[in-house]
Design a protein around this motif. Structure first.
Motif, PDB file in Angstrom:
ATOM      1  N   THR A 106      44.826   9.761  40.299  1.00  8.57           N
ATOM      2  CA  THR A 106      44.291   9.631  41.755  1.00  8.57           C
ATOM      3  C   THR A 106      43.024  10.615  41.705  1.00  8.57           C
ATOM      4  N   HIS A 157      50.393  13.690  45.383  1.00 10.58           N
ATOM      5  CA  HIS A 157      50.377  13.826  46.748  1.00 10.58           C
ATOM      6  C   HIS A 157      49.963  12.216  47.620  1.00 10.58           C
ATOM      7  N   GLN A 211      45.737  15.396  35.255  1.00 10.90           N
ATOM      8  CA  GLN A 211      46.077  16.327  36.515  1.00 10.90           C
ATOM      9  C   GLN A 211      45.532  17.564  36.152  1.00 10.90           C
ATOM     10  N   TYR A 232      42.425  29.543  35.262  1.00  9.20           N
ATOM     11  CA  TYR A 232      42.369  28.273  34.830  1.00  9.20           C
ATOM     12  C   TYR A 232      41.823  28.104  33.355  1.00  9.20           C
ATOM     13  N   THR A 255      33.303  15.291  40.870  1.00 11.47           N
ATOM     14  CA  THR A 255      34.865  14.789  41.274  1.00 11.47           C
ATOM     15  C   THR A 255      34.850  15.753  42.580  1.00 11.47           C
TER      16      THR A 255
END
Ligand SMILES: NC(=O)c1ccc[n+]([C@@H]2O[C@H](COP(=O)([O-])OP(=O)(O)OC[C@H]3O[C@@H](n4cnc5c(N)ncnc54)[C@H](OP(=O)(O)O)[C@@H]3O)[C@@H](O)[C@H]2O)c1
Length: 242
Positions: free
Chosen positions: A10, A34, A86, A150, A185
């Motif tokens: 997604t 989600h 993801q 990250y 994105t």
């Protein structure tokens, strides 16, 4: 029939990976955490365009515990490929972050992908050829201030993929990382237009990547002819940073 799981289907990059893999003949598990409506929409559109392939949505939270992971894997049909697209980030100074926030980024980006890799191994090794691709980042090669945790997870994925690929290289399972630069994105939605313009000015290619710039390399790594490429981190950054 070849089947792949696309985790993070997604997301801005994951959706394009699904479209490219479907065009290349793959059946897919379209994963969401989600955003169920988006996963259903992607899956239905792919079914219309490719009626002879299967497209199934699957929900799974990477913050789940080990037992839930085992049950999740057992519920799936055999797959030839797993794509980990993801990911989350937490932008800010390290000193402002709580341990729970740090652990969440590490779990979703690194620990759960490693644990799922372990759980997928048996089914992947039964295939004539099989593939794992993780979405890394240029920040795994050049740490980024304000995204230190990250950056650590993305560096961790690159070294994990390199080491693990050597354990399974003789089996036909290849393990690689596709590491984007800045991609247009929702992950970058937290940044203002001015900040994104500044980033764009630093990119030698003169533009941000689109999902298709990244999906191409994932699709290529999944092809049978790519079997000799393993353990690599392929930076797809328009010449930026690495
Ligand atoms: N965009 C960039 O500039 C960029 C640059 C370098 C690397 N990357 C990497 O490329 C990958 C894809 O990025 P993107 O830009 O497509 O991100 P995105 O649009 O923000 O999508 C993030 C994806 O992660 C899923 N996700 C979020 N929380 C999750 C959880 N707890 N468990 C499982 N899945 C979860 C989301 O699912 P739901 O929406 O269903 O919750 C969504 O599919 C990430 O690994 C990212 O780090 C991105």
């Amino acid at each position: 029939m070849r089947r792949a799981v696309v985790f993070g289907a997604t997301g801005g990059i994951g959706e394009t990976i699904c479209q490219d893999l479907a065009r290349a003949g793959w059946s897919l598990y379209v994963h969401y955490c989600h955003d169920q409506p988006k996963a259903e929409k992607i899956s239905q559109e792919l079914m219309k365009e490719h009626p002879n392939q299967d497209f199934m949505t699957i929900q799974f939270d990477f913050a789940s515990d080990h037992q839930q992971m085992k049950q999740f894997i057992q519920s799936l049909l055999p797959v030839n490929a797993v794509v980990f697209a993801q990911g989350i980030t937490k932008y800010g100074f390290l000193n402002d972050q709580k341990l729970t926030e740090i652990e969440k980024v590490i779990q979703i980006n690194l620990t759960t992908p490693i644990e799922l890799t372990k759980l997928f191994e048996a089914t992947l090794l039964k295939q004539d050829f099989s593939r794992i691709v993780y979405l890394g980042s240029v920040y795994g090669g050049q740490g980024s201030a304000l995204e230190s945790v990250y950056s650590a997870t993305k560096a961790g994925l690159s070294r994990f993929a390199q080491a693990y690929s050597r354990e399974v290289a003789s089996t036909g399972l290849s393990v690689n990382v596709v590491a984007p630069g800045a991609v247009n994105t929702p992950m970058n939605a937290m940044f203002s237009k001015e900040v994104m313009n500044e980033v764009q000015e630093e990119i030698p290619a003169g533009r941000l990547a689109e999902g298709k710039d990244i999906a191409y390399w994932v699709k290529t790594l999944l092809e049978p002819e790519s079997s000799y490429c393993t353990g690599q981190t392929i930076y797809v950054s328009g010449g930026w940073l690495l």
